[in-house]
Design an enzyme around this catalytic site. Structure first.
Site, PDB file in Angstrom:
ATOM      1  N   ASP A 244       0.903  -1.151   0.000  1.00 39.13           N
ATOM      2  CA  ASP A 244       0.000   0.000   0.000  1.00 39.13           C
ATOM      3  C   ASP A 244       0.941   1.198   0.000  1.00 39.13           C
ATOM      4  OD1 ASP A 244      -1.448   2.282   0.878  1.00 39.13           O
ATOM      5  OD2 ASP A 244      -3.026   0.966   1.601  1.00 39.13           O
ATOM      6  N   HIS A 245       1.054   1.872  -1.129  1.00 36.84           N
ATOM      7  CA  HIS A 245       2.142   2.841  -1.230  1.00 36.84           C
ATOM      8  C   HIS A 245       1.996   4.008  -0.252  1.00 36.84           C
ATOM      9  CE1 HIS A 245      -0.535   5.135  -3.938  1.00 36.84           C
ATOM     10  NE2 HIS A 245       0.247   6.162  -3.724  1.00 36.84           N
ATOM     11  N   HIS A 307      -5.740   2.855   1.256  1.00 37.48           N
ATOM     12  CA  HIS A 307      -4.964   4.024   1.684  1.00 37.48           C
ATOM     13  C   HIS A 307      -5.593   4.748   2.895  1.00 37.48           C
ATOM     14  CE1 HIS A 307      -2.991   3.163  -1.978  1.00 37.48           C
ATOM     15  NE2 HIS A 307      -3.692   3.920  -2.786  1.00 37.48           N
TER      16      HIS A 307
HETATM   17  C1  BG6 Z   1      -3.741   4.814  -6.287  1.00 40.39           C
HETATM   18  C2  BG6 Z   1      -5.108   4.894  -6.878  1.00 40.39           C
HETATM   19  O1  BG6 Z   1      -3.619   3.687  -5.455  1.00 40.39           O
HETATM   20  O2  BG6 Z   1      -3.511   5.968  -5.502  1.00 40.39           O
HETATM   21  C3  BG6 Z   1      -5.265   6.145  -7.722  1.00 40.39           C
HETATM   22  O3  BG6 Z   1      -5.338   3.755  -7.672  1.00 40.39           O
HETATM   23  C4  BG6 Z   1      -4.898   7.358  -6.919  1.00 40.39           C
HETATM   24  O4  BG6 Z   1      -6.579   6.274  -8.213  1.00 40.39           O
HETATM   25  C5  BG6 Z   1      -3.550   7.168  -6.258  1.00 40.39           C
HETATM   26  O5  BG6 Z   1      -4.857   8.455  -7.803  1.00 40.39           O
HETATM   27  C6  BG6 Z   1      -3.239   8.297  -5.302  1.00 40.39           C
HETATM   28  O6  BG6 Z   1      -1.922   8.165  -4.849  1.00 40.39           O
HETATM   29  P1  BG6 Z   1      -1.048   9.423  -4.501  1.00 40.39           P
HETATM   30  O7  BG6 Z   1       0.233   8.862  -3.999  1.00 40.39           O
HETATM   31  O8  BG6 Z   1      -0.901  10.214  -5.758  1.00 40.39           O
HETATM   32  O9  BG6 Z   1      -1.828  10.170  -3.458  1.00 40.39           O
END
Ligand code: BG6
Length: 551
Positions: A244-245, A307
Site C-alpha cells: 500500500d504505497h 490508503h
Molecule cells: C492509487 C489509486 O492507489 O492511488 C489512484 O489507484 C490514486 O486512483 C492514487 O490516484 C493516489 O496516490 P497518490 O500517492 O498520488 O496520493
C-alpha cells in the site's frame, strides 16, 4: 494533474552515496540473444553535502540488502513505467541495493533484453519521479536488466525466470535471493503466484524468496479471503508483502514518529481532549484513462479500503510495545477490530457517496464522470465517499472519525487533522475555537498546530494563528514510497506492509457500503460538480457543530 512526490533533484546529491552495485552476468535463455557481457565499473562515491543543514545532522542511509534479484511481473505496465523503475533506479544510484543486484522484467510483450533496456532507459528519462541521473549511471544500470516474456498461464515463463535466478546464483555469492513484484492487473495475482509455486520458485532452501502484491488485494471481503488462501497455498505469510504505497510515504511514517517519539501528544490523544478527527484525501485528477479499472473499483476499493484505512489506523492505534512489524501490525488490527461495524442498513446514517458531474477545475471546464471515455452511460460508480467511523475502545469512545476521499475535487491534498475540544470557558471575546493539529501528508508536507492568540492592541481580542513545521526543512527531499517499500521487502522488513488480518478487517469495514450501494442505481448521481468539495450530504454527515476543514 497528478502531484508527484516532492522531488529531491534540487537538494539530493547528484553522485551515488556509496559504491554502486556491480553488474551481474546473467545468461540469456535459449530463445533470446545473449545479453552483452557485463563490465563491472563502480561509480564514484558520494560527494559531501555542500550546504550544511542542521536538520540533516545525524541522518544516514546505511541499510543494504543481501545480493538479490528483483523480478517485476507487469514491467511494461503503467505503474512500473511511471514509478517503480524510477524508484529502484534511485535506490541503486544511492548505493542502497548492495553489491549484487539485478532486475528481471517479465511481461507479455515480446522483447529482447536489449529492447527492454531501451524501454527502461526511456521510462527513466521521461518519468517525473526519476532522481537526477548521474552521467554514465544509466548505461551501467541498463546492464543489470533482463527480460522474459510469455503467457502467465503456462509454465514456460516461470521456468525461464527460474533459470535467470539460477544464472544469477554465482554472481550473488551462491544465494538465490529473489523478490517477485506483481505489478499486474489483480486478476493475475493468483495465476502468477500459482505459476511460481508450480516451479518451486517460492522455495527458500537456497536463498530467501518474497512476493510483493500490488493493490487492490481482492475486490470484496470474500475475494480477498480467497486470494489470501490461494497465496498461502504457495507462500508462507512471512514471505508475503501486500503493498500500500501510502505506508511508504515519508509523512505517513512521520505520523507514528510524532505520536510515539514525543511526550506532549500522547496525553491529549484521546476522548478527553479530542473532539473529532478528519482525514481527507482529495484529488483533482479524474480517471486518467483508467475507466476500465475504475468502473469496477470505484472510490471504495481504489482508495478507502486501503490508503484511507491505513491513515486511519495509524492515527487511532495504541502505542505498540516495540517498533517492529509484529507489534505495529498487532495494534493496527486491534483498532480495526474496535471500529463499530456499519451494516448495510446503517450506511445511510454513516456514509455518503458521490459522483462528479461536469464542472470547472483550475479555470477549465472538465467533463463529468459519465462523460469520460469508457464509462457506462448512467454509471453508478462512486468517485467520492465520506464516512463517519466510531471506535469502541477506551481511548476513542464518543470521538467520531470523519474520512473523505474523492476524484475531481478542487485540489490534490491529503491531510489528517486532530481537532481538539473547545476550551471549557470563554474568557475572551472572539469565540471559542478548536485547536487543530494537522498532518499534511502531501503536498507541502508538514505538521501545523492551529491555536488562538491575542491580537496586538488594547482589546483582548483572539485570533487563530498557526505554528508550522515544513518537512522540506530537512532539505533532503522525500523519497518515492516505492523506493522505501521495495527496499524494506528486500531487507525482510514487513512493518509497512498490511498483514493478512489487517486487509481482512479493512474489507469488513467497507463491506456494508458495498452491500448497500452496489447493484443499486444511484438516482442522485451526479451529485457534485467537478471542482467542488463533494456532495452537500458530506457536510451534513458532520452534524451541526462541526465542519470539514477548508484545505
Ligand atoms: C492509487 C489509486 O492507489 O492511488 C489512484 O489507484 C490514486 O486512483 C492514487 O490516484 C493516489 O496516490 P497518490 O500517492 O498520488 O496520493
Amino acid at each position: 494533474m497528478k502531484t508527484a512526490p516532492v522531488k529531491a533533484a534540487a537538494t539530493k546529491t547528484a553522485t551515488p552515496k556509496t559504491t554502486a552495485p556491480k553488474e551481474i552476468p546473467v545468461k540469456a535463455t535459449a530463445a533470446k540473444p545473449a545479453p552483452k557481457a557485463a563490465t563491472p565499473k563502480a561509480p564514484k562515491s558520494a560527494a559531501p553535502e555542500s550546504t550544511p543543514n542542521p536538520f540533516r545532522n545525524g541522518m544516514r542511509r546505511s541499510r543494504a540488502p543481501e545480493p538479490a534479484t528483483l523480478v517485476i511481473f507487469g514491467v511494461t505496465g503503467d505503474l512500473s513505467r511511471r514509478k517503480l523503475l524510477s524508484a529502484v533506479f534511485g535506490l541503486w544510484q544511492d548505493g542502497l541495493l548492495g553489491s549484487a543486484f539485478n532486475i528481471v522484467g517479465v511481461g507479455r510483450q515480446e522483447m529482447t533484453d536489449e529492447q527492454f533496456r531501451d524501454y527502461a532507459a526511456e521510462a527513466l528519462k521521461t518519468s517525473k519521479e526519476t532522481d537526477a541521473i548521474v552521467p554514465g549511471n544509466l548505461e551501467k544500470f541498463r546492464e543489470l536488466l533482463y527480460y522474459e516474456y510469455g503467457d502467465f498461464a503456462t509454465d514456460e515463463v516461470y521456468d525461464r525466470v527460474g533459470k535467470q535466478l539460477d544464472e544469477a546464483e554465482n554472481a550473488h555469492g551462491g544465494r538465490k535471493n529473489a523478490v517477485f513484484y506483481l505489478s499486474t492487473p489483480p486478476s493475475l495475482f493468483e495465476p502468477i503466484s500459482a505459476g511460481l509455486g508450480r516451479l518451486g520458485l517460492q522455495d527458500e532452501s537456497e536463498g530467501w524468496r518474497r512476493i510483493i502484491i500490488e493493490k487492490p488485494f481482492g475486490t470484496t471481503l470474500q475475494t480477498a479471503r480467497h486470494l489470501n488462501d490461494a497465496i498461502h497455498s504457495v507462500w508462507d505469510e512471512s514471505q508475503v508483502y501486500r503493498i500500500d504505497h501510502y505506508l511508504g510515504k515519508e509523512t505517513v511514517q512521520n505520523l507514528m514518529a510524532i505520536r510515539f517519539g514525543n511526550a506532549i501528544f500522547e496525553p491529549v490523544w484521546n476522548r478527553s481532549y479530542v473532539d473529532h478527527v478528519q482525514i481527507t484525501a482529495a484529488e483533482d485528477l479524474g480517471l486518467e484513462g483508467r475507466a476500465g479499472y475504475y468502473e469496477e473499483a470505484g472510490i471504495i476499493r481504489d482508495m478507502l479500503q486501503n490508503h484511507l484505512m491505513q491513515l486511519f489506523t495509524l492515527v487511532a492505534m495504541e502505542p505498540p510495545v516495540a517498533f517492529d512489524e509484529g507489534a505495529i501490525r498487532d495494534e493496527k488490527v486491534k483498532v480495526l477490530r474496535a471500529v463499530k461495524p456499519i451494516p448495510a442498513s446503517q450506511v445511510k446514517f454513516s456514509a455518503v457517496r458521490g459522483q462528479y458531474g461536469p464542472g470547472t477545475l483550475a479555470g477549465e471546464r472538465v467533463p463529468g464522470y459519465r462523460e469520460e471515455p469508457g464509462v457506462a452511460e448512467g454509471s453508478s460508480t462512486p468517485t467520492f465517499v465520506a464516512i463517519k467511523l466510531e471506535i469502541e475502545n477506551w481511548r476513542w469512545q464518543g470521538v467520531p472519525f470523519f474520512i473523505r476521499t474523492g476524484k475531481r475535487l478542487p485540489k490534490k491534498v491529503t491531510e489528517i487533522a486532530v481537532v481538539f475540544k473547545k476550551p471549557p470557558l470563554g474568557l475572551f471575546p472572539g469565540g471559542l475555537e478548536r485547536n487543530v493539529l494537522a498532518f499534511r501528508i502531501q503536498p507541502d508536507e508538514g505538521v501545523s498546530l492551529k491555536f488562538s492568540s491575542k491580537t496586538p492592541g488594547q482589546e483582548n481580542q483572539l485570533r487563530e494563528v498557526t505554528m508550522d513545521f515544513r518537512y522540506d526543512a530537512f532539505g533532503a527531499g522525500l523519497e518515492s514510497p516505492y523506493s522505501r517499500l521495495v527496499l524494506d521487502a528486500m531487507l525482510g522488513d514487513a512493518t509497512l506492509f498490511p498483514r493478512e488480518d489487517e486487509v481482512d478487517h479493512a474489507w469488513q469495514l467497507v463491506s456494508g457500503m458495498l452491500d448497500a450501494w452496489e447493484g443499486k442505481a444511484a438516482a442522485e448521481f451526479p451529485n457534485y460538480a467537478a471542482g467542488s468539495w463533494g456532495p452537500e450530504a458530506a457536510d451534513e454527515l458532520m452534524g451541526p457543530d462541526r465542519r470539514w476543514r477548508r484545505l
